[in-house]
Design an enzyme around this catalytic site. Structure first.
Site, PDB file in Angstrom:
ATOM      1  N   GLY A   1       0.821  -1.210  -0.081  1.00  0.00           N
ATOM      2  CA  GLY A   1      -0.076   0.107   0.022  1.00  0.00           C
ATOM      3  C   GLY A   1       0.851   1.084   0.033  1.00  0.00           C
ATOM      4  O   GLY A   1       0.209   2.335   0.193  1.00  0.00           O
ATOM      5  N   HIS A   2       2.105   1.242   0.112  1.00  0.00           N
ATOM      6  CA  HIS A   2       2.956   2.404  -0.025  1.00  0.00           C
ATOM      7  C   HIS A   2       4.259   2.177  -0.777  1.00  0.00           C
ATOM      8  O   HIS A   2       5.196   1.874  -0.532  1.00  0.00           O
ATOM      9  CB  HIS A   2       3.673   2.324   1.481  1.00  0.00           C
ATOM     10  CG  HIS A   2       4.226   3.832   1.922  1.00  0.00           C
ATOM     11  ND1 HIS A   2       5.238   4.183   1.687  1.00  0.00           N
ATOM     12  CD2 HIS A   2       3.486   4.785   2.335  1.00  0.00           C
ATOM     13  CE1 HIS A   2       5.376   5.412   2.236  1.00  0.00           C
ATOM     14  NE2 HIS A   2       4.226   6.059   2.791  1.00  0.00           N
ATOM     15  N   PHE A   3       3.926   2.675  -1.813  1.00  0.00           N
ATOM     16  CA  PHE A   3       2.767   2.770  -3.004  1.00  0.00           C
ATOM     17  C   PHE A   3       2.646   1.798  -3.887  1.00  0.00           C
ATOM     18  O   PHE A   3       3.767   1.818  -4.482  1.00  0.00           O
ATOM     19  CB  PHE A   3       2.862   4.280  -3.296  1.00  0.00           C
ATOM     20  CG  PHE A   3       3.001   5.234  -2.205  1.00  0.00           C
ATOM     21  CD1 PHE A   3       2.039   5.874  -1.568  1.00  0.00           C
ATOM     22  CD2 PHE A   3       4.426   5.858  -2.117  1.00  0.00           C
ATOM     23  CE1 PHE A   3       2.271   6.923  -0.536  1.00  0.00           C
ATOM     24  CE2 PHE A   3       4.262   6.839  -1.179  1.00  0.00           C
ATOM     25  CZ  PHE A   3       3.310   7.441  -0.287  1.00  0.00           C
TER      26      PHE A   3
END
Length: 152
Positions: A52-54
């Site tokens: 999720g990052h990123f």
């Protein structure tokens, strides 16, 4: 006298309560008790935070770089105090003058340097510098307390 220490992951896990996915120190490379400690974290694409990052642009979160430095600080304190710490934990109490200089990405080897500043009673102040290929990527000052697990 050599400062090489080479503390492996098994010994680190005996000192720190952290476990996957939050254990962020792979090996201790050098130690001068009461002066400094040098450790490393191999950053791989398998780290769960990269999902999720990123998406499409994996960057290690700065707060996790600070956490890696804090864990390095915990190992430093445990190897710098004379008394046995036994059932105690090392807790972050503050951070100051933090700067993020360059992104940390999969494939990087994060070198974690912690330097003693001062301590009084159970509070330790340290300076941390994280590097990749000799370039500073994160730095700051932090403090932590040695606390009894039972008091939490």
């Amino acid at each position: 006298m050599s400062n090489e220490f080479n503390l492996d992951i098994k010994k680190i896990m005996e000192m720190l309560p952290h476990r996957y996915p939050f254990l962020l120190v792979d090996r201790v490379l050098e130690l001068e008790p009461g002066v400094r400690l040098k450790a490393m974290k191999n950053v791989t694409m398998n780290e769960n935070f990269f999902q999720g990052h990123f998406p499409g642009l994996p960057v290690m979160p700065g707060v996790l770089q600070l956490e890696a430095l804090a864990q390095t600080g915990g190992i430093f304190v445990m190897n710098s105090v004379e008394e046995e710490l036994g059932d105690k934990v090392f807790l972050f109490t503050g951070i100051n003058k933090v700067k993020f200089r360059k992104p940390v990405v999969p494939g990087d080897q994060l070198i974690l340097n912690v330097y003693y500043e001062k301590n009084k009673m159970n509070i330790w102040k340290m300076r941390g510098v994280a590097e990749v290929d000799g370039v500073v990527v994160c730095q700051g000052e932090f403090s932590a307390a040695v606390a009894n697990k039972g008091d939490m």
